[in-house]
Design a protein around this motif. Structure first.
Motif, PDB file in Angstrom:
ATOM      1  N   ALA A 158       2.188   3.186  13.810  1.00  0.00           N
ATOM      2  CA  ALA A 158       3.567   4.656  13.428  1.00  0.00           C
ATOM      3  C   ALA A 158       2.843   4.966  12.022  1.00  0.00           C
ATOM      4  CB  ALA A 158       4.478   3.703  12.661  1.00  0.00           C
ATOM      5  N   ALA A 159       3.556   6.538  13.190  1.00  0.00           N
ATOM      6  CA  ALA A 159       2.910   8.148  12.776  1.00  0.00           C
ATOM      7  C   ALA A 159       4.062   8.566  12.239  1.00  0.00           C
ATOM      8  CB  ALA A 159       1.916   9.091  13.042  1.00  0.00           C
ATOM      9  N   ARG A 160       4.303   9.609  10.978  1.00  0.00           N
ATOM     10  CA  ARG A 160       5.608  10.022  10.908  1.00  0.00           C
ATOM     11  C   ARG A 160       5.433  11.206   9.925  1.00  0.00           C
ATOM     12  NH1 ARG A 160       7.842   7.057   6.441  1.00  0.00           N
ATOM     13  NH2 ARG A 160       6.134   6.149   5.840  1.00  0.00           N
ATOM     14  N   GLY A 161       5.659  12.289  11.082  1.00  0.00           N
ATOM     15  CA  GLY A 161       5.479  13.781  10.265  1.00  0.00           C
ATOM     16  C   GLY A 161       6.883  14.504   9.830  1.00  0.00           C
ATOM     17  N   LEU A 162       6.826  14.621   8.682  1.00  0.00           N
ATOM     18  CA  LEU A 162       8.018  15.743   7.701  1.00  0.00           C
ATOM     19  C   LEU A 162       8.218  17.117   7.601  1.00  0.00           C
ATOM     20  CD1 LEU A 162      10.940  14.571   5.817  1.00  0.00           C
ATOM     21  CD2 LEU A 162       9.700  14.697   4.550  1.00  0.00           C
ATOM     22  N   TYR A 163       8.592  17.708   8.816  1.00  0.00           N
ATOM     23  CA  TYR A 163       9.379  19.300   8.420  1.00  0.00           C
ATOM     24  C   TYR A 163      10.367  20.542   7.849  1.00  0.00           C
ATOM     25  CZ  TYR A 163       5.193  18.555  12.464  1.00  0.00           C
ATOM     26  OH  TYR A 163       4.642  18.081  13.046  1.00  0.00           O
TER      27      TYR A 163
END
Length: 274
Positions: A158-163
């Motif tokens: 599970a990969a998450r990127g917060l922008y």
């Protein structure tokens, strides 16, 4: 000579209180009219009482989603989307429909290294504020049923990127789940059309602009071969989307994170076939 008395006029019976011109015209006798009125009155009272109970039962619920299953309330400080849409995998992703065909694990650099700044418009861009990648999919999701389905789908990453937008007005997160195959991915997306009410991803912590915990957010899920991409958008202040808030443009910009998955298709099929 006796004169005969004039004939006495026959007295008409007093008009019944239970005579109504419309009902009398239908041939109903006063007793029948009285019974009909009583029945109608009782029925009206019952209907009114039923309507009142329904109003009281739904008071305050508005047009919100049905109640969550027991034990599936959002964890403290976390939210679920107020709106959600989902799409199954397009045929374009057939070359990576199975993890056996695309066995190389994802890396954070692969997903977010080339997606640190995403253009939304001439004046607004999304900038990468936080990222993570973990093999434990259960630690980035909440909701009993969702965690169970993700586990059953063979989620290995599970990969998450917060922008955060350049004007600090918007916050967005893109999550990629690496599942067993496209069947599992499509099933998860279809389930999320109702399951999102009782399970969703957890936001990456970011102190400067935290994801709104009790505000309006919007989510979407895309099956992309054996991957599922989860888009999550919000105004930083948690307010509902206004006329000037282009969430469609935000979502489109955020989906640039998917570009490495297209590169994987090309790596399997060769250039010019995607």
């Amino acid at each position: 000579m006796r004169t005969s008395a004039p004939p006495r006029k026959r007295r008409r019976p007093p008009k019944s209180d239970w005579q109504f011109p419309g009902l009398t015209g239908m041939g109903l006798k006063p007793q029948q009219q009285r019974l009909l009125v009583i029945i109608g009155t009782v029925a009206a009272v019952v209907l009114a009482a039923t309507g009142l109970v329904a109003i009281l039962t739904n008071l305050g619920s508005g047009a919100s989603a049905p109640p969550l299953p027991a034990g599936d309330d959002p964890p403290p400080g976390q939210a679920r989307p107020a709106e959600f849409q989902g799409w199954v995998s397009p045929k374009l992703f057939a070359p990576i429909a199975d993890r056996g065909q695309d066995a190389k694990p994802l890396t954070a650099k692969e997903l977010f290294g080339g997606a640190k700044t995403l253009a939304v418009s001439k004046k607004v861009s999304l900038k990468l504020a936080a990222q993570d990648l973990t093999p434990s999919c259960a630690t980035v999701t909440w909701g009993r049923e969702l965690i169970e389905q993700v586990s059953a789908a063979g989620c290995s990453q599970a990969a998450r990127g917060l922008y955060v937008s350049s004007d600090q007005r918007y916050i967005a997160q893109y999550t990629v789940l690496n599942l067993r195959d496209v069947k599992a991915a499509d099933e998860l997306v279809q389930s999320l059309k109702t399951l999102y009410l009782g399970g969703w991803v957890q936001p990456l912590p970011y102190d400067k602009v935290p994801f709104p915990s009790h505000g309006h957010t919007e989510g979407a899920a895309y099956a992309l071969g054996h991957y599922v991409g989860l888009v999550w958008l919000a105004r930083a202040d948690g307010a509902e989307r206004g006329a000037k808030d282009d969430f469609s443009a935000l979502g489109l910009a955020l989906r640039a994170v998917e570009k490495p998955l297209y590169r994987r298709i090309v790596a399997i099929t060769g250039p010019g076939t995607s």
